[in-house]
Motif scaffolding. Structure first.
Motif, mmCIF file in Angstrom:
data_model
loop_
_atom_site.group_PDB
_atom_site.id
_atom_site.type_symbol
_atom_site.label_atom_id
_atom_site.label_comp_id
_atom_site.label_asym_id
_atom_site.label_seq_id
_atom_site.Cartn_x
_atom_site.Cartn_y
_atom_site.Cartn_z
ATOM 1 N N ASP A 89 -6.034 1.735 5.051
ATOM 2 C CA ASP A 89 -5.308 0.750 3.953
ATOM 3 C C ASP A 89 -3.952 1.119 3.665
ATOM 4 O O ASP A 89 -2.937 0.657 3.485
ATOM 5 C CB ASP A 89 -6.075 0.528 2.669
ATOM 6 N N THR A 90 -3.818 2.520 3.547
ATOM 7 C CA THR A 90 -2.329 3.275 3.276
ATOM 8 C C THR A 90 -1.470 3.066 4.294
ATOM 9 O O THR A 90 -0.249 2.694 4.233
ATOM 10 C CB THR A 90 -2.802 4.970 2.684
ATOM 11 N N ARG A 139 -3.469 -1.174 0.910
ATOM 12 C CA ARG A 139 -3.976 -0.746 -0.318
ATOM 13 C C ARG A 139 -3.679 -1.402 -1.589
ATOM 14 O O ARG A 139 -2.285 -1.345 -1.671
ATOM 15 C CB ARG A 139 -4.074 0.670 -0.380
ATOM 16 N N ASP A 143 -2.588 -1.216 -5.341
ATOM 17 C CA ASP A 143 -2.260 0.069 -6.175
ATOM 18 C C ASP A 143 -3.315 0.001 -7.183
ATOM 19 O O ASP A 143 -3.757 -0.976 -8.062
ATOM 20 C CB ASP A 143 -0.940 -0.199 -6.837
#
Length: 145
Positions: A124-125, A130, A132
């Protein structure tokens, strides 16, 4: 098969509104079937063999053990994500964050675009999927979920 089970069974059974586990009848929709751990370990064997051949036998064993442990950790943290009425789990930092990310994962407005990873949001990063997690993520999981 895994994608179909995840989307067709799990996401239809557990939504962002009704995320909580309510007894043994929910096990089928919550966990992978009993043969899945064996299948995941068998799928990891070729990778472990390559690592063992390239580096060392111990490196291969460590890789296989790590992949099996990751699957078990995934199942454990995923299960804890569905125990929504637990003041104790609300205070455990890693578990609370995973539960918060998982509730977002079940939200139909974002489930196709964010929070695909559960335990470690590495992909996801890397892929920018991703969401927050604000500083309020340390607060207890909302009871409405």
């Amino acid at each position: 098969m895994i994608y179909k089970r995840h989307c067709a069974v799990h996401h239809r059974f557990f939504t962002h509104v009704t995320l909580e586990y309510k007894g043994h009848r929910h096990w089928r929709a919550l966990l992978f079937p009993p043969f899945a751990p064996v299948a995941f370990v068998l799928a990891a064997v070729p990778f472990a063999l390559v690592i063992g051949f390239v580096f060392s036998r111990n490196a291969g064993y460590i890789a296989l053990f790590t992949m099996a442990a990751y699957f078990l950790m995934y199942e454990g943290l995923h299960t804890l994500s569905h125990f929504t009425d637990s003041p104790f789990l609300d205070r455990v930092p890693l578990v609370n964050t995973v539960r918060r990310l998982h509730a977002t994962h079940h939200d139909p407005e974002v489930m196709a675009t964010q929070n695909f990873n559960l335990t470690f949001p590495i992909c996801d990063t890397l892929f920018g999927t991703r969401s927050d997690v604000p500083s309020s993520a340390r607060e207890p999981l909302e009871r409405s979920r």
